[in-house]
Design an enzyme around this catalytic site. Structure first.
Site: not given
Ligand code: NAD
Length: 471
Positions: A200, A204, A222, A256
């Protein structure tokens, strides 16, 4: 398999703490260490992907407007390949690795055993919601762990589908899905895990790492960031345009490792942008809203965020695209020229179908631009001059690099996938997943004879002199 869904708020659903307790006690039974058990889980997971393909594809369509073929390739087939590769190599990976023992420490045998870590927590994001729960799960199973999976609440249909389906296929006491958002994830993070695997955003990630610090729990993070593309004067512009357009507009840019922005040699800027637009027309037609191969923005919040970036000061001129339909969450494939490096669009991850371009004088300027910023998850260079691509590979740091390609490195199972610095820590896929989800335990065995007294105190006289010489 247990699953909790706070949205249903049924009293019969176990709490995150109870789920944690259950998977931990299952790990303590020792049954997950058995290779046959691991393979059974992997085969069942594969069966789930095959038998429930339609349900998962529909959930992905409802969440992200994901075109069927794209969803199949990037979510379902991706996890299936990880399973196949793991099943093929698991016996070999689990075999203790014999390593050399220096002569002065002989006789004896030194080996590295791969121990399961225990009960692990896997937290996924919304953009490839099957892949990014499924692929780490394959690693966790292969490593002999139990796991709690927390899919993103943002891709709610897929989260629900996974929570419904997984318990029908894999060991109910070893794996659990906890559905929910911040509250449920916070509750899960309060438990003691043996590893936390988080995918994510970096904000976070800091919350995850802080929670993990309480128990010194290791983490894999990741993350994302701004992955640049360098287009050299020597690039094959037709190929570059097609591959960049494909990598950028797949999943409507919500990837990502999507190319975030382009640094294009000023001598080829015009022809590059023309070819990029041609590629978009070829892929999605003149009005991509009608294309069956083009996705949608996940939700209104992200749609508004992307609009703000596109309309923001310094974003540059629209080279093509720019159209939107808020009700349909359709955001046209868009490219910008003359983007100001200090604009908002150049200072946060775009994560959508907008591609800013900035002209540079040469590869030196491009390298300087990249190295002055956070280390990206991916870096792409298009050049037919090998000296240029070699320089980019050697003089920059990123999670991964593709030369004359975008995204494809993620699908090469022999390449570890992960970020560095602000784009993450740790890696997975294939063997790297097995390594991530196991502990390399050093085991030394020595015979009881000989057992010379020289090794033991008191150290004096000739014994001390001899020891100094020997060691
Ligand atoms: P998201 O909003 O779904 O959050 C990811 C997870 O974190 C979720 O399961 C969510 O419930 C949890 N979460 C959110 N806020 C939280 C908090 N305050 N406390 C605890 N847990 C919390 O997804 P996102 O972060 O918007 O995803 C997009 C990001 O992820 C982008 O930056 C993208 O580049 C990155 N990403 C990385 C990869 C990789 O493989 N490196 C793959 C996909 C996405």
């Amino acid at each position: 398999m247990v699953s909790t869904n706070p949205a249903n708020s049924s009293r019969s659903l176990p709490s995150p703490a109870e789920v944690h307790k259950r998977v931990r006690s299952t790990f303590d039974t020792g049954r997950t260490r058995d290779v046959a058990w691991r393979k059974t889980q992997l085969r069942s997971l594969k069966r789930m992907l095959e038998e429930s393909e339609a349900e998962l594809l529909e959930a992905l369509r409802l969440d992200l407007g994901k075109p069927g073929v794209e969803a199949f390739i990037t979510d379902i087939a991706f996890v299936r390949s990880e399973i196949d590769l793991t099943l093929k190599h698991l016996d070999a990976w689990m075999k203790p690795e014999r390593v050399a023992l220096p002569v002065k420490q002989q006789p004896g045998r030194a080996r590295i055993h791969r121990d399961p870590l225990g009960a692990v927590l896997i937290i996924g994001p919304w953009n490839y919601p099957v892949q990014l729960i499924g692929a780490p799960l394959v690693g966790a199973i292969a490593g002999g762990n139990t796991a709690v999976l927390k899919p993103s609440e943002v891709s709610a249909h897929t989260s629900r589908a996974l929570a419904r389906l997984l318990p029908l296929y894999i060991d109910a006491d070893a794996f659990a899905v906890v559905e929910g958002g911040v509250e449920e994830t916070t509750a899960l993070l309060a438990e003691r895990w043996d590893h936390i695997f988080y995918t994510g955003n970096a904000t976070v990630a800091r919350i995850v790492m802080t929670a993990a610090a309480q128990y010194l729990t290791p983490v894999t993070l990741e993350l994302g960031g701004k992955s640049p593309v360098i287009i050299d004067e020597s690039a094959n512009l037709d190929v570059a345009a097609r591959r960049i357009a494909w990598g950028k507009y797949l999943n409507a840019g919500q990837t990502c490792i999507a190319p975030d922005y382009c640094l294009v040699d000023r001598r080829v800027e015009g022809p590059f942008l023309t070819r990029l637009h041609d590629a978009v027309k070829q892929f999605y037609g003149t009005n991509p809203i009608h294309s069956p191969d083009y996705g949608r923005i996940i939700n209104d919040q992200h749609f508004t965020r992307l609009s703000r970036l596109l309309d923001g000061e310094g974003a540059g001129e629209v080279a093509y695209g720019g159209g939107r339909d808020e009700a349909a969450r359709y955001f046209a494939p868009t490219a910008l020229r003359n983007t100001d490096p200090s604009s908002s669009i150049m200072n946060e991850e775009i994560f959508g179908p907008i591609l800013p371009t900035i002209v540079v004088d040469n590869v030196d300027a491009a390298i300087e631009f990249v190295t002055a910023r956070e280390k990206p998850l991916a870096l792409y260079v298009f050049a037919q001059d090998h000296k240029v691509s070699d320089r980019v590979v050697h003089e920059t740091t990123s999670g991964g690099v593709c030369v004359n390609a975008t995204l494809f490195h993620v699908a090469v199972p022999t390449l570890p996938f992960g970020g560095i610095g602000e784009s993450g820590m740790g890696a997975y896929h294939g063997r790297a997943s097995f390594d991530t989800f196991t502990h390399a335990k050093s085991v030394l065995s020595r015979p009881t004879r000989p057992d010379p007294s020289i090794a033991y105190p008191p150290y004096k006289g000739i014994k001390a002199k001899l020891l100094k010489k020997l060691l």
